[in-house]
Design an enzyme around this catalytic site. Sequence first.
Site, PDB file in Angstrom:
ATOM      1  N   ASP A  35     -56.735 -43.815 -19.078  1.00 22.96           N
ATOM      2  CA  ASP A  35     -55.671 -44.338 -19.930  1.00 22.96           C
ATOM      3  C   ASP A  35     -55.786 -45.850 -20.065  1.00 22.96           C
ATOM      4  O   ASP A  35     -55.427 -46.587 -19.150  1.00 22.96           O
ATOM      5  CB  ASP A  35     -54.310 -43.960 -19.346  1.00 22.96           C
ATOM      6  CG  ASP A  35     -53.151 -44.317 -20.264  1.00 22.96           C
ATOM      7  OD1 ASP A  35     -53.414 -44.651 -21.441  1.00 22.96           O
ATOM      8  OD2 ASP A  35     -51.994 -44.254 -19.821  1.00 22.96           O
TER       9      ASP A  35
ATOM     10  N   ASP B 251     -55.688 -47.066 -27.431  1.00 24.80           N
ATOM     11  CA  ASP B 251     -55.131 -46.329 -26.290  1.00 24.80           C
ATOM     12  C   ASP B 251     -55.839 -44.989 -26.104  1.00 24.80           C
ATOM     13  O   ASP B 251     -55.615 -44.049 -26.861  1.00 24.80           O
ATOM     14  CB  ASP B 251     -53.627 -46.113 -26.523  1.00 24.80           C
ATOM     15  CG  ASP B 251     -52.970 -45.338 -25.382  1.00 24.80           C
ATOM     16  OD1 ASP B 251     -53.583 -45.211 -24.309  1.00 24.80           O
ATOM     17  OD2 ASP B 251     -51.837 -44.870 -25.578  1.00 24.80           O
TER      18      ASP B 251
END
Length: 390
Positions: free
Chosen positions: A18, A224
């Site tokens: 992440d 992201d």
Amino acid sequence: MTKLWLGTPPREYKVLIDTGSDITWLSCKTNLTGQLQLTRFDPDNSSTAEIISCKHPACHTVLPSDGVCQDSRNPCQYLINYEDKTSTNGFYVVDSFPLMMNDKRNGRIDSTAKFIFGCSTFRSLTNDADGILGLGIQGASMVIQLYAQGKVPRVFSHCLSGKMHGGGFLIFGEVELPDISYSHYDPSRLHYSLSLESISVGGKTLPINPGLFAQSSYRGTIVDSGTKNGILVAEAFDRLLSFISKNISPSVVYTFDNFGYPCFTNDSLSFRDLFPLIHFNFVDGESMALHPTEYLLEEGYSPGFTCIGFGRSEDFTILGDLFLKDKIIIYDLERQMIGWLIYDCSVVPEVGFYPPSGPKSKAFISADLIPTLPHRMVAAVFLHLMFIYS
């Protein structure tokens, strides 16, 4: 996803990669996770584990804390709320992170680093990952922690394969590849936020107010890897969908699936060939192209059902995995830039020395290439990915 080894003796954990968050955390032994088959971290089973207390300096500086530190003897606690409405909380632990270093001049060198991460006592995430690997921009991020100890430079890359069975790699270090496109990100933001200027479809620039892409507390374009597909700010989403629907076939009407993605119904095998090339253009002149094969969703839909992998937001544009797959994406924190290049993720590139502006560069390699179920320098760390799409 990839595998991470922590503790003494080292134990293997499966984590989601992440770049949109900073804190790495693992499910702990007290975690309430229902029927999920998880590998839980237990501080009592690692001889090098130490619980971070409220009096630890890091608890009040680089570590985001939930403020529950009325007694300095208590553990330093955290609470994370993600944009998808999931959350986790627990306390911080520091433990040994084994590094298998690969130095071009000296060969393999085994080393270790100290790594602070969260020990989760509650999680609402329902996937089968043991935790999340935080590679964000703030001080608690893995890359920042390893850089501060002189283990890696402030640059890392990932390559996320779009193939059915996943694959790819994660590298800490500078890759040696030509023709990489770069765009600056804003270091004052909490995420890797690029300055998007416009969107072009089939060579035509959409009439979108550029101010909707401007960086602010409530606006921006975020890179992201923790977001599965892509999200467009509302006006951009509406303009793009209108242009596509009018140009592929005026008679075709779109609808939305259960996840909010726009979908078209058509039984023609050549229908997908009508969808255009999309360019996302940045203020410093670079452009990221997105082909129909990249933004059209395939898995989980009937042959006559074609869906576009863009969600709609009132605020942010997010370049998630749909944008990032089958490219090498470079996060250069030293130069405050994001780079990208279409790339075969089955081929690990050469890595070289990083300019000596930071701690001495070394490398470690940990490899594993395993498919998983759908979700979601001389110094190089590289981890083969178990990558997931649905």
